[in-house]
Scaffold this motif. Structure first.
Motif: not given
Length: 423
Positions: A392-418
């Protein structure tokens, strides 16, 4: 508190869970070009956030990456034996070497990353990206809600397949190595978890070295094994160099692709600029690297002598540890303006970042990571023009618990969204 000495004033405590890398980077930047911090485990260091100071330090002859020679806290036993970040100083690689050792450890790796060799990988990257995107479709089709984790199945998968190809990693070993790689860069681990990771990595590396000693090939692992057998690398340097190659070659590019996808989906006007050719994908990659440095913080560098920096008035003492805060450097307002926190593929200063370092330790794999981004991103958005987030919103993406690599635990998407905006 640590028994190690702290200088100047009470240090800023870094969040090992990395819940807000850029909020932390902004706070540190506001405190000055370099600030005393306390790392997870209570270990003191400096966080360096100013781009010009970073450039000066990274080429200064009195700044080393070798804790085994130049970090008194490591040499005199002041660091706890079970310190969760200890692996980043225990390892002996090109990234932790100084002087002649750096040149010696770098030499066996250079042939794999020449400009000619990297350019020759373009068609293989394109073929691998196409296969990865085929698999993304299969995963989405099999999911009851049509949701697929693009971090796992695209952003991580492509660079993992490329680095394992360079290393000649047997397919049967892929899953084991990737599981350890996905946890070793976490900076919120307990001492027990960190020790378990190290033990598993040691076992896996021993098995890989045994295979490549018996069955060498035209790959980086075999080249390192040959260097070891010729007496140019110790047994530890051989194993650690392989570990470094896997982590650096995989994690940095995964973070680049991860954040590029997030930024392009949340800025559909900028995605349109890239898809229409009005902005090149090389520019997209550079702005992604600037805006979200794949390595948020680089551990460590050490002062071999007292150093006074005239431009900032700061004095670093012999033995002080430095953490280079690339997340802060990429968003420096003095370089990129007051809107440095904004993702903008038309930004004229996009290439003025230090995401791959500076000086003699500049990342050897930088051009390969860039090439993977320039090929994989247009392949993704051409294949799935209706790609949309399933949160629903950007803050629903959980960051990796790493001070080293900057990313997210997961990126849930639909291939054919609206739409390409948040659903």
């Amino acid at each position: 508190m640590s028994s190690l000495p702290l200088r100047n004033h009470c240090p800023y405590t870094l969040d090992g869970s990395a819940s807000d890398i850029h909020g932390e980077a902004a706070a540190l930047r506001a405190m000055g070009p370099a600030t005393p911090v306390e790392l997870p485990g209570g270990v003191p260091a400096w966080s360096v956030t100013d781009p010009e100071l970073v450039r000066r330090l990274l080429v200064h002859p009195h700044v080393s990456m070798d804790a085994h020679q130049h970090w008194p806290a490591y040499l005199n036993g002041a660091l706890p034996a079970d310190w969760p970040l200890r692996i980043w100083v225990d390892i002996r690689t090109v990234q932790t070497a100084h002087g002649p050792d750096h040149k010696r450890l770098r030499q066996p790796l250079v042939p794999a990353f020449t400009a000619r060799r990297v350019r020759a990988l373009a068609s293989q990257i394109a073929d691998t990206a196409a296969a990865v995107l085929d698999d993304v479709a299969k995963v989405a089709a099999a999911a009851p809600d049509g949701v697929v984790d693009l971090r796992t199945h695209f952003a991580s998968r492509l660079p993992w397949l490329m680095v394992t190809e360079l290393l000649g990693l047997p397919e049967a070993m892929h899953d084991g190595f990737q599981r350890v790689n996905d946890t070793v860069f976490a900076t919120d681990l307990t001492a027990e978890q960190a020790a378990a990771n190290t033990a598993q990595a040691t076992q896996l590396l021993g098995a890989l070295i045994a295979v490549k000693t018996e069955h060498p090939g035209d790959d980086v692992t075999s080249a390192l094994v040959r260097a070891h057998r010729a007496g140019r690398l110790s047994e530890q340097e051989l194993a650690d160099s392989l570990w470094m190659m896997m982590g650096a070659g995989y994690g940095t590019t995964a973070a680049l692709l991860d954040h590029a996808v997030v930024n392009l989906l949340t800025h559909p006007d900028q995605l349109d600029l890239a898809m229409s050719g009005r902005v090149g994908w090389d520019q997209v990659v550079e702005e992604s690297l600037r805006h979200q440095a794949p390595v948020a913080n680089f551990f460590f560098r050490f002062l071999t002598e007292d150093l006074h920096d005239e431009a900032t008035g700061l004095t670093f003492a012999q033995g002080d540890a430095l953490v280079i805060n690339y997340a802060a450097v990429g968003r420096d307002p003095g370089v990129h303006g007051t809107d440095a926190h904004v993702f903008d593929v038309t930004r004229p200063t996009a290439r003025k970042h230090l995401a791959f370092g500076h000086g003699p330790h500049y990342c050897m794999g930088a051009e390969l990571a860039r090439l993977e981004g320039r090929i994989a991103l247009p392949a993704l958005f051409s294949r799935y023009p209706g790609l949309a987030f399933a949160v629903a919103a950007p803050d629903r993406l959980t960051p990796l618990p790493s001070l080293i690599f900057n990313g997210h635990r997961e990126l849930p998407v639909r291939l054919e969204g609206t739409s390409n905006r948040w659903t």
